[in-house]
Scaffold this active site. Structure first.
Site, mmCIF file in Angstrom:
data_model
loop_
_atom_site.group_PDB
_atom_site.id
_atom_site.type_symbol
_atom_site.label_atom_id
_atom_site.label_comp_id
_atom_site.label_asym_id
_atom_site.label_seq_id
_atom_site.Cartn_x
_atom_site.Cartn_y
_atom_site.Cartn_z
ATOM 1 N N HIS A 62 0.829 -1.220 0.000
ATOM 2 C CA HIS A 62 0.000 0.000 0.000
ATOM 3 C C HIS A 62 0.857 1.261 0.000
ATOM 4 C CE1 HIS A 62 -3.830 2.131 1.065
ATOM 5 N NE2 HIS A 62 -2.968 3.007 1.555
ATOM 6 N N HIS A 64 1.005 5.459 -1.970
ATOM 7 C CA HIS A 64 0.397 6.448 -2.897
ATOM 8 C C HIS A 64 1.545 7.246 -3.511
ATOM 9 C CE1 HIS A 64 -3.670 6.302 -0.803
ATOM 10 N NE2 HIS A 64 -2.880 5.847 0.146
ATOM 11 N N GLU A 142 -8.407 3.938 -7.780
ATOM 12 C CA GLU A 142 -9.236 4.267 -6.615
ATOM 13 C C GLU A 142 -10.563 4.920 -7.009
ATOM 14 O OE1 GLU A 142 -7.888 5.555 -2.380
ATOM 15 O OE2 GLU A 142 -7.984 7.356 -3.608
ATOM 16 N N SER A 146 -18.914 10.346 -2.519
ATOM 17 C CA SER A 146 -20.062 9.991 -1.676
ATOM 18 C C SER A 146 -21.331 10.699 -2.140
ATOM 19 C CB SER A 146 -19.761 10.361 -0.223
ATOM 20 O OG SER A 146 -19.552 11.764 -0.117
ATOM 21 N N HIS A 181 -12.000 4.192 -1.862
ATOM 22 C CA HIS A 181 -11.305 5.145 -0.989
ATOM 23 C C HIS A 181 -11.575 4.867 0.482
ATOM 24 C CE1 HIS A 181 -10.626 8.972 1.172
ATOM 25 N NE2 HIS A 181 -9.481 8.883 0.534
ATOM 26 N N HIS A 208 -9.407 1.665 2.249
ATOM 27 C CA HIS A 208 -9.069 2.194 3.571
ATOM 28 C C HIS A 208 -10.266 1.906 4.473
ATOM 29 C CE1 HIS A 208 -6.574 5.091 1.053
ATOM 30 N NE2 HIS A 208 -5.686 4.638 1.906
ATOM 31 N N GLU A 211 -9.782 4.147 9.925
ATOM 32 C CA GLU A 211 -8.438 4.655 10.198
ATOM 33 C C GLU A 211 -8.449 5.570 11.428
ATOM 34 O OE1 GLU A 211 -6.917 6.814 6.840
ATOM 35 O OE2 GLU A 211 -4.928 7.100 7.722
ATOM 36 N N ASP A 307 2.245 3.183 3.149
ATOM 37 C CA ASP A 307 1.326 4.261 2.791
ATOM 38 C C ASP A 307 2.124 5.253 1.932
ATOM 39 O OD1 ASP A 307 -1.137 5.487 2.650
ATOM 40 O OD2 ASP A 307 -1.453 5.532 4.816
HETATM 41 C C1 BEZ Z 1 -16.101 12.427 -1.063
HETATM 42 O O1 BEZ Z 1 -17.206 12.179 -0.662
HETATM 43 O O2 BEZ Z 1 -15.849 12.486 -2.266
HETATM 44 C C2 BEZ Z 1 -15.014 12.660 -0.057
HETATM 45 C C3 BEZ Z 1 -15.311 12.671 1.284
HETATM 46 C C4 BEZ Z 1 -14.315 12.878 2.205
HETATM 47 C C5 BEZ Z 1 -13.012 13.052 1.813
HETATM 48 C C6 BEZ Z 1 -12.709 13.024 0.455
HETATM 49 C C7 BEZ Z 1 -13.711 12.827 -0.466
HETATM 50 FE FE FE2 Z 2 -3.445 5.041 2.086
#
Ligand code: BEZ
Ligand code: FE2
Length: 404
Positions: A62, A64, A142, A146, A181, A208, A211, A307
């Site tokens: 893992h 980035h 990735e 939301s 994500h 993820h 965390e 990470d």
């Molecule tokens: C999103 O919903 O795209 C989002 C939410 C929290 C952190 C980053 C992206």
């Molecule tokens: Fe990560």
């Protein structure tokens, strides 16, 4: 055919001495130099320095690469201030991270003995670098988003990136893969679509998970520091999923869950029952104030991973292993050192479904050679001396070719 000879070889049954390995792209035979020389009279014999230990190439599951430009931009200490600082500096960090910078970080990993890494890719920016690097790369495209209003568009972009990585599969050492994500940032409808694609195409899958304390509070009770964050950036005070529903989305496909520092016993048992695994990132967890993962209580496979440089100070796997030795200070040190080397070899290969990570006949010829500063007085301490004394490894082979 080549034959590599070193004072010690790390095998699934422990360290063996006075043995050699015959290999092409895969391991063909293990035995004494005399025996192998006799069997393969035309083979090239490669002797390593005195006090060398031959390991299977190490695996960082893992990382980035796209965030390699961060040094002092992001705020460490606590997760939410870090996340706000990511939003503030993201554009500059991405702009400053060019191919040369990412290539340097691949080299840094290579010189620490990493022959395979799992690259979590937000934008697909590192695809060219991953095509060129000698290492095997599990390229985790990735998925994020939301907000239902943008979910289809973000999902479309994700599919394009996935396709681009699939088109490199033949001509490089890339394995296309999918990353979700996190529970708070991916809408359940696109999450399910992505899991289905992973399952249908047998692509490695990662996410993820739990965390930070803030993540847990938000998913459990719509409260905590994430509430203010979502009100500010997304005009919502309700999460799109909860912990149970999110875990259930992965029920039928073994997934690599990163962090899990805030998961309780019931949740960890649930993940274990479904055949999942964990990526444990000790320095990232410490730097972002995310608590110690109780690895001594885990009953599922885990890897140790770096990470990205967005939450770390180097991608050198030995720096990470030394940090793990310090973080888990209640575990007897010899036992922990031995366990840690398993997590970055055999366990990591099993997690990513790769035919490497072990010195055994028919495994891929990916090797990392570490040279100890003097002859170990006791064989049972080789794992610890390896971790404590190695900043750079002496030689690296991938698929039978020498790269360091
Ligand atoms: C999103 O919903 O795209 C989002 C939410 C929290 C952190 C980053 C992206
Ligand atoms: Fe990560």
């Amino acid at each position: 055919m080549k034959i590599l000879v070193s004072d010690y070889i790390y095998t699934p049954n422990g360290f063996i001495s006075n043995q050699a390995i015959a290999f092409t792209e895969t391991i063909k035979n293990i035995g004494t130099l005399e025996k192998l020389r006799h069997k393969y009279p035309d083979a090239t014999i490669i002797k390593t320095e005195k006090n060398s230990v031959l390991y299977p190439g190490f695996i960082n599951t893992h990382v980035h690469l796209e965030f390699s430009a961060n040094k002092t931009s992001l705020r460490y200490g606590s997760f939410m201030p870090w996340l706000y600082s990511v939003i503030e500096h993201r554009d500059d960090l991405i702009k400053d991270c060019d191919n040369a910078m990412m290539e340097n970080q691949c080299k840094e990993m290579l010189h620490s003995g990493i022959t395979t890494f799992g690259a979590i890719s937000s934008f697909g920016n590192e695809l060219q670098v991953c095509e060129k690097t000698p290492q095997r790369v599990v390229f985790f495209n990735e998925l994020i988003g939301s907000n239902a209003a943008y979910a289809d568009m973000l999902y479309g972009d994700f599919l394009e990136r996935l396709k681009a990585s699939q088109s490199c599969e033949e001509s490089s050492r890339i394995t296309p893969a999918i990353a979700i994500h996190s529970p708070y940032s991916v809408h359940p409808i696109i999450l399910q679509k992505a899991v289905t694609i992973a399952k249908q195409n047998e692509l490695p899958l990662s996410t993820h998970f739990l965390e930070s304390k803030a993540e847990r509070e938000w998913l459990e009770s719509d409260s905590g520091e994430f509430r203010e964050f979502f009100e500010k950036y997304f005009n919502t005070s309700t999460p799109v999923t909860n912990i149970e529903e999110f875990m259930h989305a992965f029920d039928t496909y073994p997934t690599h869950f990163t962090h899990c520092t805030q998961a309780n016993k019931k949740e960890l048992d649930y993940l274990a029952n479904k055949g999942h695994s964990i990526a444990h990132c000790p320095r990232s967890n410490r730097y972002l104030g995310c608590r110690r993962l109780k690895i001594e209580e885990l009953n599922l496979p885990f890897s140790v991973a770096t990470d990205g440089l967005s939450s770390n100070d180097s991608l050198n796997i030995f720096d990470e292993l030394r940090a793990a030795l310090m973080l888990h200070n209640d575990i007897p040190i010899q036992e922990l050192a031995t366990r840690l080397l398993q997590t970055v070899t055999e366990n990591a290969a099993d997690i990513l479904h790769l035919n490497c990570g072990k010195i055994a006949v028919n495994k891929l010829a990916d090797f990392t050679i570490v040279t100890l500063p003097e002859t170990p007085k006791r064989e049972e301490e080789i794992a610890l001396w390896t971790i404590l004394h190695t900043k750079k490894v002496s030689q690296v082979y991938i698929q039978g070719e020498k790269y360091v």
